[in-house]
Write a protein that holds these residues in place. Structure first.
Motif, PDB file in Angstrom:
ATOM      1  N   VAL A  91       0.868  -1.179   0.000  1.00 31.81           N
ATOM      2  CA  VAL A  91       0.000   0.000   0.000  1.00 31.81           C
ATOM      3  C   VAL A  91       0.899   1.221   0.000  1.00 31.81           C
ATOM      4  CG1 VAL A  91      -1.777   1.306   1.216  1.00 31.81           C
ATOM      5  CG2 VAL A  91      -1.804  -1.199   1.290  1.00 31.81           C
ATOM      6  N   SER A 145       2.065   4.736   5.081  1.00 30.09           N
ATOM      7  CA  SER A 145       2.268   3.755   4.003  1.00 30.09           C
ATOM      8  C   SER A 145       3.000   2.529   4.523  1.00 30.09           C
ATOM      9  CB  SER A 145       3.067   4.379   2.861  1.00 30.09           C
ATOM     10  OG  SER A 145       2.335   5.398   2.220  1.00 30.09           O
ATOM     11  N   TYR A 161       3.252   1.464   7.565  1.00 29.65           N
ATOM     12  CA  TYR A 161       2.424   0.737   8.529  1.00 29.65           C
ATOM     13  C   TYR A 161       1.359  -0.094   7.810  1.00 29.65           C
ATOM     14  CZ  TYR A 161      -0.972  -0.094  12.256  1.00 29.65           C
ATOM     15  OH  TYR A 161      -1.847  -0.683  13.132  1.00 29.65           O
ATOM     16  N   LEU A 162       0.682   0.517   6.828  1.00 30.15           N
ATOM     17  CA  LEU A 162      -0.366  -0.198   6.101  1.00 30.15           C
ATOM     18  C   LEU A 162       0.196  -1.410   5.358  1.00 30.15           C
ATOM     19  CD1 LEU A 162      -2.424   2.815   4.701  1.00 30.15           C
ATOM     20  CD2 LEU A 162      -3.271   1.055   6.247  1.00 30.15           C
ATOM     21  N   THR A 163       1.359  -1.260   4.741  1.00 32.56           N
ATOM     22  CA  THR A 163       1.963  -2.382   4.028  1.00 32.56           C
ATOM     23  C   THR A 163       2.326  -3.501   4.995  1.00 32.56           C
ATOM     24  OG1 THR A 163       2.820  -1.001   2.233  1.00 32.56           O
ATOM     25  CG2 THR A 163       3.928  -3.096   2.616  1.00 32.56           C
ATOM     26  N   LYS A 203       1.032  -4.233   7.890  1.00 37.88           N
ATOM     27  CA  LYS A 203      -0.121  -4.874   8.513  1.00 37.88           C
ATOM     28  C   LYS A 203      -1.050  -5.554   7.512  1.00 37.88           C
ATOM     29  CE  LYS A 203       1.163  -3.557  12.572  1.00 37.88           C
ATOM     30  NZ  LYS A 203       1.677  -4.552  13.539  1.00 37.88           N
ATOM     31  N   SER A 204      -0.967  -5.183   6.245  1.00 36.70           N
ATOM     32  CA  SER A 204      -1.902  -5.744   5.264  1.00 36.70           C
ATOM     33  C   SER A 204      -1.273  -6.790   4.357  1.00 36.70           C
ATOM     34  CB  SER A 204      -2.487  -4.622   4.398  1.00 36.70           C
ATOM     35  OG  SER A 204      -1.474  -3.968   3.662  1.00 36.70           O
ATOM     36  N   SER A 259      -8.167  -4.587   7.581  1.00 38.69           N
ATOM     37  CA  SER A 259      -8.930  -3.538   8.250  1.00 38.69           C
ATOM     38  C   SER A 259      -9.269  -3.922   9.683  1.00 38.69           C
ATOM     39  CB  SER A 259     -10.217  -3.236   7.468  1.00 38.69           C
ATOM     40  OG  SER A 259      -9.920  -2.714   6.194  1.00 38.69           O
ATOM     41  N   ILE A 295      -6.045  -3.736  11.845  1.00 42.73           N
ATOM     42  CA  ILE A 295      -5.578  -2.368  12.074  1.00 42.73           C
ATOM     43  C   ILE A 295      -6.532  -1.609  12.988  1.00 42.73           C
ATOM     44  CG2 ILE A 295      -5.149  -0.162  10.935  1.00 42.73           C
ATOM     45  CD1 ILE A 295      -4.139  -1.806   8.506  1.00 42.73           C
ATOM     46  N   VAL A 337      -4.562   6.729   8.519  1.00 37.76           N
ATOM     47  CA  VAL A 337      -4.888   5.313   8.363  1.00 37.76           C
ATOM     48  C   VAL A 337      -6.372   5.071   8.620  1.00 37.76           C
ATOM     49  CG1 VAL A 337      -4.539   3.016   9.352  1.00 37.76           C
ATOM     50  CG2 VAL A 337      -2.569   4.485   8.872  1.00 37.76           C
ATOM     51  N   LEU A 360      -9.069   3.648   5.800  1.00 40.16           N
ATOM     52  CA  LEU A 360      -9.819   2.405   5.949  1.00 40.16           C
ATOM     53  C   LEU A 360     -11.311   2.650   5.838  1.00 40.16           C
ATOM     54  CD1 LEU A 360      -7.871   0.648   8.842  1.00 40.16           C
ATOM     55  CD2 LEU A 360      -7.836   0.082   6.415  1.00 40.16           C
TER      56      LEU A 360
END
Length: 347
Positions: free
Chosen positions: A142, A183, A185-187, A189-190, A199, A202, A221, A225
């Protein structure tokens, strides 16, 4: 009203009933006794034919419009014809070649789905429909990029290479170094998870204070979401092409029916719910007119078939919708063949 068994009809009644239905499906007009007596080879007088027509009308298989002396099949009559009398063949060589070529064209699967819907419309003369399977791709990365002071471009890259772009409207305070932190963090965790799975994880971490994000990144974030979840829920699950083909001369004579049908098509969620019924079947389904509540006012029919991935799992439904006088014998095998070809394309 349920149609009577075919065995309850005499051979003469079956012949006349079949000719009326075939004549109606071919022309869209009621068929009269004089036409049957002159062109059908029945060797019966118009009076004898009228007597049989009256019997078929009494059984609920035919109806007589007020503006015509001829008869046309009721929805129950069409159901009897489709289930017990119709002979289904195979698509023509030209139709098969067109279907195979269009579906096999290179490009993203979304384009193949749109092409399939348009192709069904072209070949059937009705509106083509494809229910898009919900994407449950697992994410690989992400990234967030500022477009201007108040907008961010979010790029979601799936493990299968599928890419989705979303635009988020945010305040200027959320930009800057927060983008890179969000970015990463999202990568982290996803990765390897679907968007729904990521989702939930997070949201739990944010709610329990288990993230190391600063306030701006955490807000970015959370907003992202919420926007993505809403966008996925609102996105149409149905591709419809060829609505204009429903506006033929016969349809324009009953403009209220056409308006009702177009309103039904605008309510894509309702149509998608109908097509969900076809997901649970092995073969092509035919929904005729008032048999289904959704199309009881518009007097329309739907021919739908599930399409499957190579592992046999049903991933969606495709079909056509049009007036009840669709050429069922021709369209049913066309829809079935298209479903099989689209399944091969999806893999």
């Amino acid at each position: 009203m349920a149609s009577p068994p075919l065995t309850e009809l005499t051979d003469r009644a079956r012949d006349i009933f079949r000719l009326v239905v075939e004549g109606y499906l071919d022309s869209g007009q009621p068929v009269g006794s004089k036409t049957l007596a002159g062109d059908s080879g029945l060797n019966l007088s118009p009076a004898s034919i009228r007597s049989v027509l009256a019997e078929l009308e009494h059984r609920g298989l035919l109806s007589a419009p007020h503006t015509s002396a001829g008869r046309m099949p009721t929805d129950s009559g069409l159901r009897l014809f489709v289930d017990a009398m119709m002979q289904v063949g195979e698509p023509t060589e030209r139709e098969r070649a067109a279907i195979e070529q269009r579906i096999a064209e290179p490009g993203p699967i979304e384009r193949a789905l749109e092409e399939t819907s348009a192709l069904l419309s072209e070949l059937s003369g009705a509106a083509g429909m494809v229910m898009v399977p919900p994407r449950e791709s697992r994410l690989a990365q992400v990234s967030l990029t500022a477009l201007d002071a108040n907008r961010v471009l979010a790029v979601l890259v799936a493990e299968d290479g599928h890419v989705e772009n979303r635009i988020l409207a945010l305040s200027a305070a959320a930009l800057g170094t927060s983008l890179e932190q969000a970015s990463n963090y999202l990568t982290a965790k996803s990765a390897g998870r679907t968007l729904a799975e990521a989702s939930r994880r997070i949201e739990h971490e944010i709610a329990t204070g288990r993230t190391a994000l600063d306030d701006a990144s955490r807000d970015l974030v959370s907003r992202g979401l919420a926007t993505w979840s809403h966008d996925a829920a609102e996105r149409p699950v149905l591709i419809v092409r060829g609505q204009a083909k429903l506006l033929d001369d016969a349809a324009l004579a009953d403009i209220e029916r056409v308006r009702s049908l177009l309103d039904d098509l605008e309510s894509k969620q309702s149509v998608a719910e109908l097509l969900e019924n076809a997901r649970r079947t092995e073969a092509t389904r035919i929904f005729i007119g008032s048999e289904n509540r959704l199309f009881s006012l518009s007097g329309s029919s739907v021919i739908a078939a599930p399409y499957r991935a190579r592992d046999g799992k049903v991933v969606g439904v495709l079909g056509v919708i049009g007036p009840t006088r669709l050429n069922y014998a021709r369209v049913v095998p066309m829809v079935d063949f298209t479903a099989r070809q689209l399944g091969k394309r999806i893999g």
